[in-house]
Design a protein around this motif. Structure first.
Motif, PDB file in Angstrom:
ATOM      1  N   THR A  33       0.826  -1.144  -0.090  1.00  0.00           N
ATOM      2  CA  THR A  33      -0.045  -0.157  -0.074  1.00  0.00           C
ATOM      3  C   THR A  33       0.851   1.327  -0.092  1.00  0.00           C
ATOM      4  O   THR A  33       0.532   2.182  -0.764  1.00  0.00           O
ATOM      5  N   SER A  34       1.851   1.350   0.782  1.00  0.00           N
ATOM      6  CA  SER A  34       2.630   2.397   1.261  1.00  0.00           C
ATOM      7  C   SER A  34       3.529   2.751  -0.076  1.00  0.00           C
ATOM      8  O   SER A  34       4.080   3.910  -0.216  1.00  0.00           O
ATOM      9  N   ARG A  35       3.751   1.767  -1.114  1.00  0.00           N
ATOM     10  CA  ARG A  35       4.995   1.800  -2.093  1.00  0.00           C
ATOM     11  C   ARG A  35       4.316   1.824  -3.489  1.00  0.00           C
ATOM     12  O   ARG A  35       5.150   2.098  -4.396  1.00  0.00           O
ATOM     13  N   ALA A  36       2.815   1.586  -3.353  1.00  0.00           N
ATOM     14  CA  ALA A  36       2.340   1.534  -4.981  1.00  0.00           C
ATOM     15  C   ALA A  36       2.478   2.711  -5.668  1.00  0.00           C
ATOM     16  O   ALA A  36       2.812   2.860  -6.873  1.00  0.00           O
ATOM     17  N   ARG A  37       2.143   3.849  -4.973  1.00  0.00           N
ATOM     18  CA  ARG A  37       2.236   5.099  -5.780  1.00  0.00           C
ATOM     19  C   ARG A  37       3.748   5.561  -6.151  1.00  0.00           C
ATOM     20  O   ARG A  37       3.840   6.061  -7.347  1.00  0.00           O
ATOM     21  N   PRO A  38       4.705   5.490  -5.293  1.00  0.00           N
ATOM     22  CA  PRO A  38       5.953   5.939  -5.617  1.00  0.00           C
ATOM     23  C   PRO A  38       6.420   4.718  -6.562  1.00  0.00           C
ATOM     24  O   PRO A  38       7.244   5.510  -7.494  1.00  0.00           O
ATOM     25  N   SER A  39       6.154   3.614  -6.451  1.00  0.00           N
ATOM     26  CA  SER A  39       6.612   2.659  -7.494  1.00  0.00           C
ATOM     27  C   SER A  39       6.215   3.149  -8.828  1.00  0.00           C
ATOM     28  O   SER A  39       7.062   2.950  -9.887  1.00  0.00           O
ATOM     29  N   PHE A  40       5.041   3.340  -9.065  1.00  0.00           N
ATOM     30  CA  PHE A  40       4.586   3.561 -10.344  1.00  0.00           C
ATOM     31  C   PHE A  40       5.107   4.931 -10.832  1.00  0.00           C
ATOM     32  O   PHE A  40       5.439   5.034 -12.032  1.00  0.00           O
ATOM     33  N   ILE A  91       7.442   5.587 -14.314  1.00  0.00           N
ATOM     34  CA  ILE A  91       7.095   6.553 -15.157  1.00  0.00           C
ATOM     35  C   ILE A  91       8.534   7.639 -15.552  1.00  0.00           C
ATOM     36  O   ILE A  91       8.961   7.870 -16.661  1.00  0.00           O
ATOM     37  N   TYR A  92       9.199   7.721 -14.209  1.00  0.00           N
ATOM     38  CA  TYR A  92      10.325   8.597 -14.316  1.00  0.00           C
ATOM     39  C   TYR A  92      11.487   7.865 -15.370  1.00  0.00           C
ATOM     40  O   TYR A  92      12.027   8.351 -16.086  1.00  0.00           O
ATOM     41  N   VAL A  93      11.797   6.670 -15.086  1.00  0.00           N
ATOM     42  CA  VAL A  93      12.431   5.789 -15.838  1.00  0.00           C
ATOM     43  C   VAL A  93      12.146   5.678 -17.356  1.00  0.00           C
ATOM     44  O   VAL A  93      13.152   6.012 -18.140  1.00  0.00           O
TER      45      VAL A  93
END
Length: 137
Positions: free
Chosen positions: A62-69, A73-75
């Motif tokens: 839950t806590s890492r889903a948005r940052p991982s997405f 996108i950054y990559v």
């Protein structure tokens, strides 16, 4: 809130016609604006509290889903830099890389894309439904 915005104009015209005293009319309009602002503030606080609650969650999914997405996108965006350099020195190589990436993505079966889209959309709808019913934060 589009609904409240669409109601503001007609309600202020009704206030102009119903309330004869100019001071009382201005107070009523001011109270109406205050109501609109408080609702917008409540909506903003509710949406931010959901983001903060997800970020503070002990569950790593839950806590890492948005940052991982966002990292994905950054990559993808940053990949344009080396591709630009490759294209400057060897346009044929850059074209071959682009064609092979396109061929790879085209090789993924359409039902898999549909499954991903359906799952993602279903997840978003169920989360929103849960929040509206007060079952989730």
């Amino acid at each position: 809130m589009p609904l409240l915005d669409s109601l503001l104009g007609p309600v202020t015209r009704i206030i102009d016609k119903v309330v004869p005293d100019p001071e009382a009319r201005d107070r009523a309009k001011l109270e109406l604006l205050r109501l609109e602002n408080s609702r917008e503030l409540e909506m903003l606080q509710a949406s931010l509290s959901a983001v903060v609650a997800e970020a503070n969650s002990a569950d790593p999914w839950t806590s890492r889903a948005r940052p991982s997405f966002l990292y994905v996108i950054y990559v993808m965006i940053l990949w344009a830099l080396p591709m630009g350099m490759i294209g400057a020195f060897s346009p044929a190589t850059a074209k071959a890389i682009g064609e092979s990436m396109t061929a790879y993505l085209a090789g993924i079966p359409e039902p898999l894309y549909a499954l991903f889209g359906t799952g993602y959309l279903g997840y978003a709808v169920v989360r929103q439904w849960g929040k509206a019913k007060g079952l989730e934060r």
